[in-house]
Design a protein around this motif. Structure first.
Motif, short mmCIF file in Angstrom:
data_model
loop_
_atom_site.label_atom_id
_atom_site.label_comp_id
_atom_site.label_asym_id
_atom_site.label_seq_id
_atom_site.Cartn_x
_atom_site.Cartn_y
_atom_site.Cartn_z
N VAL A 68 0.85 -1.20 0.00
CA VAL A 68 0.00 0.00 0.00
C VAL A 68 0.88 1.24 0.00
CG1 VAL A 68 -1.86 1.20 1.17
CG2 VAL A 68 -1.75 -1.29 1.28
N ALA A 69 0.67 2.12 -0.96
CA ALA A 69 1.53 3.29 -1.13
C ALA A 69 1.30 4.33 -0.05
CB ALA A 69 1.29 3.91 -2.50
N ARG A 70 2.39 4.91 0.42
CA ARG A 70 2.31 6.03 1.35
C ARG A 70 1.88 7.29 0.59
NH1 ARG A 70 5.82 5.22 6.19
NH2 ARG A 70 6.80 3.17 6.03
N GLY A 71 1.25 8.20 1.30
CA GLY A 71 0.82 9.45 0.70
C GLY A 71 -0.41 9.33 -0.17
N ARG A 72 -1.06 8.17 -0.17
CA ARG A 72 -2.25 7.95 -0.99
C ARG A 72 -3.35 7.30 -0.16
NH1 ARG A 72 0.86 5.22 -6.16
NH2 ARG A 72 2.15 7.04 -6.68
N VAL A 73 -4.56 7.37 -0.70
CA VAL A 73 -5.71 6.72 -0.07
C VAL A 73 -6.06 5.48 -0.88
CG1 VAL A 73 -8.12 6.95 0.62
CG2 VAL A 73 -6.58 8.92 0.81
N THR A 74 -5.96 4.32 -0.25
CA THR A 74 -6.28 3.05 -0.89
C THR A 74 -7.58 2.51 -0.30
OG1 THR A 74 -3.96 2.51 -1.30
CG2 THR A 74 -5.52 0.67 -1.30
N GLU A 75 -8.46 2.05 -1.16
CA GLU A 75 -9.79 1.60 -0.73
C GLU A 75 -9.95 0.10 -0.96
OE1 GLU A 75 -14.23 3.26 -1.59
OE2 GLU A 75 -13.10 2.60 -3.33
N LEU A 76 -10.43 -0.61 0.05
CA LEU A 76 -10.82 -2.00 -0.07
C LEU A 76 -12.34 -2.06 -0.15
CD1 LEU A 76 -8.52 -3.73 2.59
CD2 LEU A 76 -8.05 -3.31 0.17
N VAL A 77 -12.86 -2.60 -1.25
CA VAL A 77 -14.30 -2.63 -1.49
C VAL A 77 -14.76 -4.07 -1.59
CG1 VAL A 77 -16.15 -1.81 -3.01
CG2 VAL A 77 -14.03 -0.50 -2.82
N GLY A 78 -15.95 -4.35 -1.09
CA GLY A 78 -16.46 -5.71 -1.23
C GLY A 78 -17.78 -5.92 -0.55
N ARG A 79 -18.40 -7.05 -0.89
CA ARG A 79 -19.65 -7.44 -0.24
C ARG A 79 -19.38 -7.77 1.23
NH1 ARG A 79 -22.78 -9.92 -4.84
NH2 ARG A 79 -21.30 -10.17 -6.57
N ALA A 80 -20.47 -7.94 1.99
CA ALA A 80 -20.32 -8.39 3.37
C ALA A 80 -19.66 -9.76 3.37
CB ALA A 80 -21.69 -8.46 4.03
N GLY A 81 -18.63 -9.93 4.19
CA GLY A 81 -17.94 -11.20 4.28
C GLY A 81 -16.85 -11.40 3.24
N ALA A 82 -16.59 -10.38 2.42
CA ALA A 82 -15.56 -10.52 1.38
C ALA A 82 -14.16 -10.51 1.96
CB ALA A 82 -15.70 -9.41 0.35
N GLY A 83 -13.98 -9.90 3.14
CA GLY A 83 -12.66 -9.87 3.75
C GLY A 83 -12.06 -8.48 3.88
N LYS A 84 -12.89 -7.45 3.85
CA LYS A 84 -12.37 -6.08 3.95
C LYS A 84 -11.69 -5.84 5.31
CE LYS A 84 -16.42 -4.25 3.22
NZ LYS A 84 -17.22 -5.50 3.07
N THR A 85 -12.39 -6.17 6.38
CA THR A 85 -11.81 -6.00 7.71
C THR A 85 -10.63 -6.93 7.90
OG1 THR A 85 -13.90 -5.27 8.68
CG2 THR A 85 -12.26 -6.18 10.19
N GLN A 86 -10.71 -8.15 7.38
CA GLN A 86 -9.58 -9.07 7.47
C GLN A 86 -8.37 -8.52 6.73
OE1 GLN A 86 -9.77 -11.68 9.56
NE2 GLN A 86 -11.80 -10.83 9.97
N GLY A 87 -8.61 -7.83 5.62
CA GLY A 87 -7.52 -7.19 4.90
C GLY A 87 -6.88 -6.10 5.73
N CYS A 88 -7.71 -5.32 6.42
CA CYS A 88 -7.18 -4.25 7.28
C CYS A 88 -6.37 -4.83 8.43
CB CYS A 88 -8.34 -3.42 7.84
SG CYS A 88 -9.23 -2.43 6.61
N LEU A 89 -6.87 -5.91 9.05
CA LEU A 89 -6.15 -6.54 10.15
C LEU A 89 -4.84 -7.18 9.67
CD1 LEU A 89 -9.15 -8.17 12.05
CD2 LEU A 89 -7.80 -6.20 12.78
#
Length: 287
Positions: A68-89
């Motif tokens: 994930v690049a510094r100085g930028r905003v990266t977005e994780l998008v997905g349905r419920a249960g796709a793994g967005k929070t797991q990606g953050c963790l």
């Protein structure tokens, strides 16, 4: 001073002297203090760039050019249960395991320190006390509190003081939909809120020289063919153009796939993934 030649054409020193009731020397002093971009070569920008924040999941890191690049905003998008929070963790665990601090803004109440440690331990971490001490958690109760934390510098200052490599907001969609008005009034308020939040997030990314990762929900893609269960990122055009990088996570018929849909520096690419004790990880093929 060449950068200001156009401005001088519109406002000459004489005009400014009359409007501001200032002397020529005072006008020159004001001009010298005016903010102006300093030209840099592409080589200088390349050499000054810092390493991205790697997740430790090779498929995702490769798709993002190393992380994930510094100085930028990266977005994780997905349905419920796709793994967005797991990606953050996964990103948080990898960051803290390397000895870096990070700020985790939890708007949905989904952050669990136990799960964070489970992910980190599965990836080789050994000291839970030290690792969890590097993760600074903020829990705004509504979108007004989140915006205040971003605009007043609470998040940026904490990131600066801790020398954080990563700031996570999980999720922007949940906060944006938490308004008190309804109908068209709420839609207008939400778009204004999103524009301000996006600007504030970019200031955090640049000001603290860190990577900012946010999560977003999905909605039905009205442009898709009839009968196609296609989705697209929620929150509309204002938000769509605000993020620098978008990663779509999806799971259909037991198969999890991710793809980089938007990036200012990397080509579109796709990968498969699974979710396990180590967070986002290599997909395990069914026997």
């Amino acid at each position: 001073m060449a950068a200001w030649s156009a401005t001088r054409d519109f406002q000459t020193d004489t005009q400014l002297m009359r409007q501001l009731d200032k002397s020529p020397s005072q006008i020159q002093e004001l001009r010298s203090k005016a903010p102006a971009p300093v030209p840099q070569t592409a080589r200088a920008l390349r050499d000054a760039s810092t390493d991205p924040v790697a997740s430790g999941f090779d498929a995702l890191d490769q798709a993002l050019g190393g992380g994930v690049a510094r100085g930028r905003v990266t977005e994780l998008v997905g349905r419920a249960g796709a793994g967005k929070t797991q990606g953050c963790l996964t990103l948080a665990a990898a960051c803290a395991s390397r000895g870096d601090a990070m700020v985790y803004v939890d708007t949905e109440g989904s952050f669990r320190a136990q799960r964070l440690w489970q992910v980190a331990e599965a990836r080789g971490a050994q000291n839970s006390e030290e690792l969890l001490q590097r993760v600074h958690v903020l829990r705004p109760q509504n979108r007004e509190e989140l915006l205040a934390a971003l605009e007043t510098g609470v998040v940026e200052e904490r990131a600066r003081q801790a020398r954080a490599a990563l700031v996570v907001v999980d999720s922007v969609a949940a906060a944006a939909r938490g308004g008190t008005s309804s109908g068209r009034s709420d839609l207008i308020d939400r778009q204004r809120w999103l524009a301000r939040a996006a600007a504030a997030l970019k200031r955090v990314a640049c000001g603290a020289d860190c990577a900012v990762v946010v999560t977003n929900h999905v909605m039905a893609d009205l442009k898709a063919q009839d009968g196609c269960d296609a989705v697209t990122a929620a929150l509309g055009f204002t938000w769509h153009h605000a993020v620098n990088v978008r990663v779509m996570l999806d799971h259909v018929n037991g198969r999890r796939t991710g793809r980089v849909e938007k990036s200012c520096s990397d080509a579109e690419s796709a990968f498969t993934y699974g979710i396990g004790s180590a967070g986002l990880m290599e997909a395990v093929e069914a026997p």
